[in-house]
Design a protein around this motif. Structure first.
Motif, PDB file in Angstrom:
ATOM      1  N   ALA A 118     -10.979   3.839   1.295  1.00 35.80           N
ATOM      2  CA  ALA A 118     -10.031   3.677   2.397  1.00 35.80           C
ATOM      3  C   ALA A 118      -9.615   2.220   2.463  1.00 35.80           C
ATOM      4  N   ILE A 119      -8.324   2.010   2.559  1.00 34.56           N
ATOM      5  CA  ILE A 119      -7.767   0.654   2.462  1.00 34.56           C
ATOM      6  C   ILE A 119      -6.799   0.411   3.611  1.00 34.56           C
ATOM      7  N   MET A 120      -6.758  -0.848   4.055  1.00 33.95           N
ATOM      8  CA  MET A 120      -5.749  -1.235   5.034  1.00 33.95           C
ATOM      9  C   MET A 120      -4.903  -2.359   4.477  1.00 33.95           C
ATOM     10  N   ASP A 121      -3.616  -2.257   4.744  1.00 30.47           N
ATOM     11  CA  ASP A 121      -2.688  -3.315   4.347  1.00 30.47           C
ATOM     12  C   ASP A 121      -1.845  -3.562   5.583  1.00 30.47           C
ATOM     13  N   GLY A 122      -2.178  -4.619   6.311  1.00 33.46           N
ATOM     14  CA  GLY A 122      -1.504  -4.836   7.591  1.00 33.46           C
ATOM     15  C   GLY A 122      -1.759  -3.639   8.491  1.00 33.46           C
ATOM     16  N   ASP A 123      -0.684  -2.988   8.915  1.00 27.05           N
ATOM     17  CA  ASP A 123      -0.830  -1.828   9.791  1.00 27.05           C
ATOM     18  C   ASP A 123      -0.978  -0.517   9.026  1.00 27.05           C
ATOM     19  N   ALA A 124      -0.751  -0.557   7.728  1.00 25.14           N
ATOM     20  CA  ALA A 124      -0.807   0.677   6.940  1.00 25.14           C
ATOM     21  C   ALA A 124      -2.234   0.986   6.514  1.00 25.14           C
ATOM     22  N   THR A 125      -2.570   2.274   6.586  1.00 25.99           N
ATOM     23  CA  THR A 125      -3.890   2.727   6.180  1.00 25.99           C
ATOM     24  C   THR A 125      -3.716   3.883   5.201  1.00 25.99           C
ATOM     25  N   LEU A 152       0.839  -1.196   0.000  1.00 23.20           N
ATOM     26  CA  LEU A 152       0.000   0.000   0.000  1.00 23.20           C
ATOM     27  C   LEU A 152       0.882   1.257   0.000  1.00 23.20           C
ATOM     28  N   ILE A 153       2.017   1.155   0.676  1.00 21.51           N
ATOM     29  CA  ILE A 153       2.945   2.290   0.740  1.00 21.51           C
ATOM     30  C   ILE A 153       3.444   2.637  -0.667  1.00 21.51           C
ATOM     31  N   ASP A 154       3.776   1.574  -1.442  1.00 17.91           N
ATOM     32  CA  ASP A 154       4.242   1.811  -2.815  1.00 17.91           C
ATOM     33  C   ASP A 154       3.176   2.526  -3.629  1.00 17.91           C
ATOM     34  N   LEU A 155       1.947   2.080  -3.428  1.00 22.54           N
ATOM     35  CA  LEU A 155       0.850   2.650  -4.195  1.00 22.54           C
ATOM     36  C   LEU A 155       0.660   4.126  -3.847  1.00 22.54           C
ATOM     37  N   VAL A 156       0.829   4.426  -2.571  1.00 15.83           N
ATOM     38  CA  VAL A 156       0.680   5.813  -2.128  1.00 15.83           C
ATOM     39  C   VAL A 156       1.718   6.710  -2.817  1.00 15.83           C
ATOM     40  N   LEU A 157       2.923   6.135  -3.039  1.00 12.44           N
ATOM     41  CA  LEU A 157       3.982   6.917  -3.682  1.00 12.44           C
ATOM     42  C   LEU A 157       3.658   7.220  -5.144  1.00 12.44           C
ATOM     43  N   GLU A 158       2.777   6.401  -5.719  1.00 10.06           N
ATOM     44  CA  GLU A 158       2.407   6.580  -7.124  1.00 10.06           C
ATOM     45  C   GLU A 158       1.461   7.758  -7.328  1.00 10.06           C
ATOM     46  N   GLY A 159       0.666   8.075  -6.312  1.00  7.94           N
ATOM     47  CA  GLY A 159      -0.392   9.078  -6.493  1.00  7.94           C
ATOM     48  C   GLY A 159       0.051  10.480  -6.105  1.00  7.94           C
ATOM     49  N   ARG A 160      -0.864  11.415  -6.295  1.00  2.37           N
ATOM     50  CA  ARG A 160      -0.597  12.806  -5.906  1.00  2.37           C
ATOM     51  C   ARG A 160      -1.068  12.991  -4.471  1.00  2.37           C
ATOM     52  N   ASN A 161      -0.119  13.256  -3.583  1.00  4.10           N
ATOM     53  CA  ASN A 161      -0.416  13.317  -2.156  1.00  4.10           C
ATOM     54  C   ASN A 161      -1.182  14.599  -1.793  1.00  4.10           C
ATOM     55  N   ILE A 162      -2.209  14.446  -0.956  1.00  3.13           N
ATOM     56  CA  ILE A 162      -2.966  15.607  -0.484  1.00  3.13           C
ATOM     57  C   ILE A 162      -2.397  16.001   0.873  1.00  3.13           C
ATOM     58  N   GLN A 163      -1.745  17.150   0.896  1.00  8.29           N
ATOM     59  CA  GLN A 163      -0.994  17.554   2.089  1.00  8.29           C
ATOM     60  C   GLN A 163      -1.846  17.701   3.352  1.00  8.29           C
TER      61      GLN A 163
END
Ligand code: SF4
Lengths: 177, 501
Positions: B57-64, B4-15
């Motif tokens: 909203a997604i969870m992957d182990g401890d990551a949300t 999920l962390i990798d996927l987050v890096l792919e998108g445009r982050n909302i600060q």
């Protein structure tokens, strides 16, 4: 199980004395009941509860009326499964548009004479849900209401006061005819 | 396999989104996320709309994380096609916002019963006169099948909903639920509401979870505003939440046994429940502790009288509850009804990300107090009971064990309650700020997501745990007898109002 039953036999009942009648509720009720003459019923009162879109808070407090502290059956108050068996419809919620048909049909299925109690702040006028595209905004928009019991939710004692004043008045009417 | 962390890096982050990341992604990444859900690698914790955006909203182990997809053309790639738990959520998004999931396997309306006088009330509103249009229930075929229609007005004092059973003799071959009767348009009322009113609305989504909802809403608002509440408020909130859990679990244990015709248990449990409500009334001025938790802290502090009343209830529960556990455990005729009835498999509980006792009775260890976790629970000792049987009996036992845990939690909190103020003032912050919270209510994890703009709510979504539990009830009742439905239903005790909103 036997041990528990035995203990309770000696513990004495938890049931409390019936609360005194609330002035405001009695007054509201008296006016309502002047319009609706009631002769047929004795002291026993059958209530059909209808959730017309409540948040379920009001239902929790209605449920509490049956616990050992309040024990409403001792007042001859029974919650029945069918509107066909009911004298009183106890309606909660702001009346959602999705429930308004069901409320009206339940009302029509209840034999005369019948009374409608709107329970809780949102049953009066929609409460905090008033103005939404999805609510009608109060029980009286759909069926005639005889008594309103305020609160969010009204605690069991308040509900009990409302119901008792209804009963009390009913009994007097019967006695005077 | 990307995380999920990798996927987050792919998108445009909302600060301005807190505490977990939110990223705007393209359709391809959105679909990738859907397939990861379908493979069971990630868990869906929420799916909601805005006038021209969908969020997941997604969870992957401890990551949300939250992934968002702009859909100016009012269509987006369907998640439910790959991952059935999204189905009702996507139907609801269509009803409220008029955004359609491409290839949605079931395009029937869900919350919209054609009575509002308006279509897509939160998107491009279109006037649509109210009509009575029949709902097409799913077809069932076979010899000797008959249908039983129940509701929306039920026989007991419960919330309204419709159940359509198809039975072969006594055996249920299909249950189909139709909900939405209590839809009040809460998310519509939230739009433009001040924070105080919005908090009140949140506390009225599901009355039995009024504390948990106010808690989740407040945490989300505080996350958006990056506001730290005082320690005392953090601990007091947990106290309220555990008292609410205790009261509801006791009510449920009694009600389940009553539906197996064992009224004695209910009589005793309801006395204990009433004791808690009375103590709550003394301590916090309201039996259900409504409108006590607000953004910034609590409106009311706990005084000595309140403390004493809670302590007295705890002592009483410690004496009385063990006898009730023994009663449940030793009554064979009761267990005869609850054991092996209404089974939810561990696979289904995992797929649906079912929270609360429904999930934990079917092997799912998730408890939002643990992970992602929030204070003060990291400083408290408690266990998260889990069973694998998935039947009514297991759901009773999870509640029993959780009552014990909550009793211990309340004790620990009372002993270690820090001093100091119990709230801080909240100041409106200019510009859009977004926050999210997951709070463990008695029924399971409640998700609140919101965007504030200059002290008003721009959008607020509240996801009840019931969204991922109701569908499992349809599965659990299959091959059980019709007469066991009330028992199964009560063991789930899903919220109608919470899912109808
Ligand atoms: S009056 Fe209050 S408790 Fe009753 S249904 Fe309305 S919001 Fe819920």
């Amino acid at each position: 199980m036997r041990k528990l039953l035995f203990q309770n036999f000696f513990r004495g009942p938890l049931t409390e004395r019936a609360p005194a009648l609330d002035e405001a509720a009695v007054e509201e009720l008296a006016t309502a009941l002047q319009r609706a003459a009631r002769r047929r019923l004795g002291r026993s009162l059958s209530i059909r509860e209808i959730d017309a879109g409540s948040c379920n808070g009001c239902e929790l407090e209605i449920h509490a009326l049956s616990n050992a502290y309040y024990d409403v059956e001792r007042f001859g108050i029974r919650f029945v499964a069918s509107p066909r068996h009911a004298d009183v419809l106890l309606v909660t919620g702001p009346v959602t548009k999705n429930m308004s048909d069901a409320l009206e049909r339940t009302y029509r299925a209840t034999p005369d004479p019948k009374w409608v109690i709107a329970l809780g702040d949102c049953a009066r006028d929609g409460g905090c849900f008033a103005g939404s595209y999805a609510v009608v905004g109060g029980v009286s928009q759909i069926v005639p209401v005889d008594l309103h019991i305020p609160g969010c939710p009204p605690p069991p004692v308040t509900i009990l006061q409302g119901l008792l004043s209804l009963l009390d008045r009913t009994a007097k009417n019967v006695a005077s005819t | 396999m990307p995380s999920l962390i990798d996927l987050v890096l792919e998108g445009r982050n909302i600060q301005q989104h807190h505490p977990w990341p939110r990223v705007v992604v393209d359709a391809q990444i959105w679909q990738f996320a859907a397939s990861e859900l379908a493979y069971g690698r990630w868990t869906l914790v929420g799916l909601w709309g805005e006038p021209s955006t969908v969020h997941m909203a997604i969870m992957d182990g401890d990551a949300t994380a939250v992934v968002s997809l702009d859909c100016p053309d009012r269509v987006y790639p369907c998640v439910a096609k790959h991952h059935p738990p999204a189905l009702r959520l996507e139907r609801a998004i269509n009803d409220l916002f008029g955004l359609s999931a491409q290839g949605l396997p079931d395009a029937r309306p869900w919350l919209d019963h054609n009575r509002w006088g308006v279509r897509s009330p939160l998107g491009n509103r279109i006037d649509a006169p109210a009509t009575t249009s029949p709902y097409r229930f799913l077809p069932t075929e076979g010899d000797g099948l008959h249908q039983i229609a129940v509701g929306p007005v039920h026989a007991g004092i419960i919330e309204p909903g419709h159940f359509r059973f198809t039975a072969s003799g006594e055996t249920v071959v299909r249950l189909e639920q139709r909900l939405g009767y209590t839809h009040k348009g809460i998310e519509g009322l939230m739009r433009g509401a001040g924070i105080e009113r919005a908090a009140q609305l949140a506390g009225r989504v599901s009355g039995d979870s009024t504390v948990a909802y106010a808690y989740a809403f407040s945490k989300a608002a505080e996350a958006a505003l990056q506001l730290q509440v005082p320690d005392r408020a953090v601990w007091l909130r947990a106290l309220l939440a555990e008292l609410e859990r205790l009261a509801n679990h006791l009510g449920d244990i009694g009600a389940i046994c009553n539906d197996a015709s064992f009224g004695l248990m209910q009589a005793h449990c309801n006395v204990l429940r009433e004791d808690i409500l009375r103590a709550a009334n003394t301590a916090f001025g309201h039996r259900l502790m409504r409108d006590v938790i607000v953004p910034g802290g609590l409106v009311r502090d706990l005084d000595e009288e309140g403390k004493a009343s809670i302590a007295a209830v705890l002592d009483n529960l410690h004496v009385r509850f063990p006898a009730l556990i023994e009663l449940y455990d030793n009554t064979a005729s009761l267990q005869d009804r609850t054991v092996d009835t209404g089974i939810v498999t561990t696979a289904l509980a995992k797929q649906y990300g079912a929270g609360g006792y429904v999930g934990r009775a079917s092997g799912r260890t998730f408890d939002a107090r643990r992970a992602p976790g929030y204070p003060p629970y990291g400083d408290l000792r408690f266990e998260v009971p889990v069973l694998d049987d998935g039947d009514v009996n297991a759901r009773v036992w999870i509640r029993i064990r959780e009552v014990e845990q909550s009793l211990s939690l309340v004790r620990q909190i009372m002993e270690r309650l820090p001093g100091g103020p119990s709230n801080v003032p909240i100041a409106a912050v200019a510009g859009a700020r977004e926050g999210m919270a997951l709070v463990e209510g008695f029924r399971g994890d409640i998700l609140v997501w919101l965007r504030l703009d200059g002290g008003r709510v721009d959008r607020c979504h509240l996801r009840d745990p019931s969204w991922f539990q109701w569908p499992l009830l349809e599965a659990a009742i299959e091959n059980n007898i019709v007469a066991d439905f009330p028992l199964c239903n009560k063991s789930f005790n899903c919220s109608y109002s919470g899912q109808d909103l």
